[in-house]
Motif scaffolding. Structure first.
Motif, short mmCIF file in Angstrom:
data_model
loop_
_atom_site.label_atom_id
_atom_site.label_comp_id
_atom_site.label_asym_id
_atom_site.label_seq_id
_atom_site.Cartn_x
_atom_site.Cartn_y
_atom_site.Cartn_z
N GLN A 183 0.85 -0.99 -0.14
CA GLN A 183 -0.09 -0.01 0.05
C GLN A 183 0.99 1.29 -0.10
O GLN A 183 1.86 1.34 0.88
CB GLN A 183 -0.76 -0.06 1.17
CG GLN A 183 -2.08 0.92 1.20
CD GLN A 183 -2.85 0.87 2.19
OE1 GLN A 183 -2.66 0.39 3.32
NE2 GLN A 183 -4.05 1.37 2.14
N ALA A 187 1.84 2.24 -7.50
CA ALA A 187 1.16 3.54 -8.50
C ALA A 187 -0.35 3.00 -8.84
O ALA A 187 -0.76 1.71 -8.64
CB ALA A 187 1.99 3.93 -9.54
N GLU A 188 -1.22 4.11 -9.12
CA GLU A 188 -2.67 3.92 -9.41
C GLU A 188 -2.73 2.96 -10.53
O GLU A 188 -2.01 2.99 -11.61
CB GLU A 188 -3.37 4.95 -9.72
CG GLU A 188 -4.75 5.34 -9.54
CD GLU A 188 -5.39 6.23 -10.15
OE1 GLU A 188 -4.66 7.35 -10.27
OE2 GLU A 188 -6.43 6.03 -10.79
N GLY A 189 -3.25 1.85 -10.40
CA GLY A 189 -3.59 0.79 -11.44
C GLY A 189 -2.52 -0.20 -11.60
O GLY A 189 -2.59 -0.93 -12.61
N GLN A 190 -1.34 -0.40 -10.77
CA GLN A 190 -0.33 -1.06 -10.89
C GLN A 190 -0.76 -2.51 -10.11
O GLN A 190 -1.30 -2.40 -9.09
CB GLN A 190 0.88 -0.44 -10.17
CG GLN A 190 2.15 -1.35 -10.68
CD GLN A 190 3.26 -0.35 -10.18
OE1 GLN A 190 3.36 0.47 -9.42
NE2 GLN A 190 4.67 -1.09 -10.46
N ARG A 191 -0.67 -3.48 -10.87
CA ARG A 191 -0.99 -4.76 -10.42
C ARG A 191 -0.06 -5.25 -9.37
O ARG A 191 1.07 -4.74 -9.37
CB ARG A 191 -0.61 -5.83 -11.42
CG ARG A 191 -2.01 -5.79 -12.41
CD ARG A 191 -2.05 -6.94 -13.34
NE ARG A 191 -1.23 -7.97 -13.16
CZ ARG A 191 -0.52 -9.07 -13.87
NH1 ARG A 191 -0.94 -8.87 -15.12
NH2 ARG A 191 0.05 -9.97 -13.32
N TYR A 219 4.21 -2.01 -16.47
CA TYR A 219 3.41 -1.02 -15.73
C TYR A 219 3.61 0.51 -16.24
O TYR A 219 2.99 1.09 -16.95
CB TYR A 219 3.41 -1.07 -14.28
CG TYR A 219 2.54 -0.01 -14.03
CD1 TYR A 219 1.05 0.18 -13.97
CD2 TYR A 219 3.21 1.18 -13.44
CE1 TYR A 219 0.53 1.36 -13.51
CE2 TYR A 219 2.62 2.16 -12.80
CZ TYR A 219 1.05 2.39 -13.14
OH TYR A 219 0.40 3.34 -12.54
N TRP A 220 5.02 0.54 -16.06
CA TRP A 220 5.44 2.10 -16.34
C TRP A 220 5.54 2.57 -17.75
O TRP A 220 5.20 3.73 -17.97
CB TRP A 220 6.77 2.32 -15.53
CG TRP A 220 6.66 2.47 -14.17
CD1 TRP A 220 6.94 1.39 -13.15
CD2 TRP A 220 6.10 3.48 -13.31
NE1 TRP A 220 6.55 2.11 -11.79
CE2 TRP A 220 5.91 3.32 -12.05
CE3 TRP A 220 5.49 4.71 -13.96
CZ2 TRP A 220 5.35 4.08 -10.97
CZ3 TRP A 220 4.82 5.46 -13.03
CH2 TRP A 220 4.88 5.08 -11.55
N ARG A 223 2.46 4.12 -18.70
CA ARG A 223 2.40 5.26 -18.28
C ARG A 223 3.34 6.33 -19.11
O ARG A 223 3.33 7.59 -18.99
CB ARG A 223 2.73 5.55 -16.77
CG ARG A 223 1.53 4.89 -15.61
CD ARG A 223 0.67 5.93 -15.73
NE ARG A 223 -0.52 5.37 -14.86
CZ ARG A 223 -1.45 4.45 -15.33
NH1 ARG A 223 -1.70 4.13 -16.37
NH2 ARG A 223 -2.53 4.05 -14.32
N ARG A 255 10.99 6.55 -11.92
CA ARG A 255 10.19 6.14 -11.02
C ARG A 255 10.39 4.55 -10.54
O ARG A 255 9.92 4.30 -9.53
CB ARG A 255 8.90 6.06 -11.97
CG ARG A 255 8.57 7.70 -12.17
CD ARG A 255 8.24 8.62 -10.96
NE ARG A 255 6.90 8.07 -10.18
CZ ARG A 255 5.83 8.49 -10.22
NH1 ARG A 255 5.42 9.30 -11.40
NH2 ARG A 255 4.68 8.16 -9.53
N GLN A 259 10.64 2.95 -6.64
CA GLN A 259 9.81 1.93 -6.38
C GLN A 259 10.63 1.00 -5.68
O GLN A 259 10.46 0.34 -4.47
CB GLN A 259 8.92 1.33 -7.33
CG GLN A 259 7.51 2.20 -7.57
CD GLN A 259 6.67 1.56 -8.60
OE1 GLN A 259 6.92 0.81 -9.37
NE2 GLN A 259 5.54 1.59 -7.96
#
Ligand SMILES: [Zn+2]
Length: 342
Positions: A183, A187-191, A219-220, A223, A255, A259
């Motif tokens: 949590q 990021a938003e929508g990242q599995r 994912y990135w 974006r 980014r 992470q």
């Protein structure tokens, strides 16, 4: 010149492609200051690989003009999974793929070939021990530390009172497979990221090359449409290129590394509450990155490690030094310590 009654230990790091050898004397001084590499030949199976290690040992003795009779013990380190006593996992291992490696007693085989005691460490543990000794020097036995080594996977080592914590089955310090809170990290929508070990949301699923290839980069790239890495066909090849982009300040790469740093910080937060170590080390490829990038990354890790005020006052964060030599040097230190306590 060494006194004639002095003795030495040899450190042998056996990797997927190379062996690296070093020599350590009883004062804790390394007698070679550079990387001494030779092919490990592990793909050709255990018999060939053990012989290659014996040659690496003979070569380092020759190079330093040291007689075999002055060697008291040999430290061996390899990638895992293997038992605490150097038996390769019965299910095999990434670097030891030939079927003959399964359940092979690597330590015992080398010991019978060289006729000297062989002390085994896994490679991440060896690097952790080296980082600890470089950092604390003569005070090493009075301190504790934790190391996270970011590579294809995420290796680690826990050092308590100057010694590697091995564990009952030899599996202590498998930091990559410690679950961390996701949590606020994703990021938003990242599995939820998946690890090769089957866990979901452990430290390695984010902080490793495999984690970049499998979870972060896919994912990135959604974006940052049009990013040049989108046109690299193999996810593993693309993942390997992310660091170079990061060094140049590429926003997407930053980014991704942010992470990873956050994942390491959360892992270290668990360590802080578990064993409260005095030092936190980060090793792996990042150590070889440009100085400004390295410092940025380490600062990010630190920023995401939640320490109590009392802990923050005494804890230090640093990089594992000498990436290529850390394994062999740590294996040698483990052998020296074993001789001293024997
Ligand atoms: Zn895992």
């Amino acid at each position: 010149m060494r006194a004639p009654d002095s003795w030495v230990v040899v450190g042998l790091d056996c990797g997927g492609t190379s062996n690296n050898a070093t020599l350590l004397d009883t004062s804790g001084r390394f007698l070679v200051d550079r990387l001494v590499e030779s092919p490990s030949l592990v793909q050709e199976g255990p018999d060939v690989a053990v012989k290659a290690l014996v040659r690496a040992l003979d070569h380092i003795l020759e190079l330093t003009g040291t007689a075999r009779s002055s060697v008291r013990a040999v430290g061996l380190d390899t990638p895992g999974p293997a038992s605490a006593d150097g038996v390769i996992s019965s299910r095999g291992a990434t670097n030891f793929s030939q079927p003959a490696w399964r359940g092979f007693d690597f330590r015992g085989a080398l010991e019978s070939q060289v006729g000297l005691p062989v002390v085994y460490s896994n490679d991440a543990n060896a690097a952790a021990l080296y980082a600890h000794h470089v950092h604390f020097g003569a005070e090493a036995a009075r301190h504790s530390s934790i190391s996270a080594i970011v590579g294809t996977g995420l290796g680690g080592g826990v050092i308590q009172a100057g010694q590697i914590v091995v564990g009952a089955a030899g599996m202590a310090g498998e930091l990559g497979h410690v679950h961390i809170p996701m949590q606020g990290l994703l990021a938003e929508g990242q599995r939820l990221p998946e690890c090769n070990c089957g866990f979901v949301g452990d430290a390695e699923s984010v902080a490793s090359l495999a984690g970049i290839a499998r979870n972060l980069l896919p994912y990135w790239l959604t974006r940052f449409p049009g990013h040049p890495l989108a046109s690299v066909p193999s996810p593993t090849d693309a993942a390997k290129l992310v660091r170079a982009y990061g060094e140049r300040g590429d926003p997407m790469a930053r980014r991704i590394f942010q992470q990873q740093a956050m994942a390491l910080g959360r892992l270290f937060t668990i360590a802080a509450n578990f064993t409260d170590p005095g030092a936190y080390f980060v090793g792996g490829g990042v150590v070889e990155a440009a100085a400004s990038f390295r410092q940025w990354f380490l600062a990010e890790v630190r920023a995401h490690t939640a320490l109590r005020e009392e802990q923050a006052r005494v804890a230090t964060f640093a990089l594992v030094p000498d990436r290529d030599m850390a394994g062999a040097r740590g294996a040698a230190i483990a052998a020296l310590e074993a001789c001293r306590t024997a």
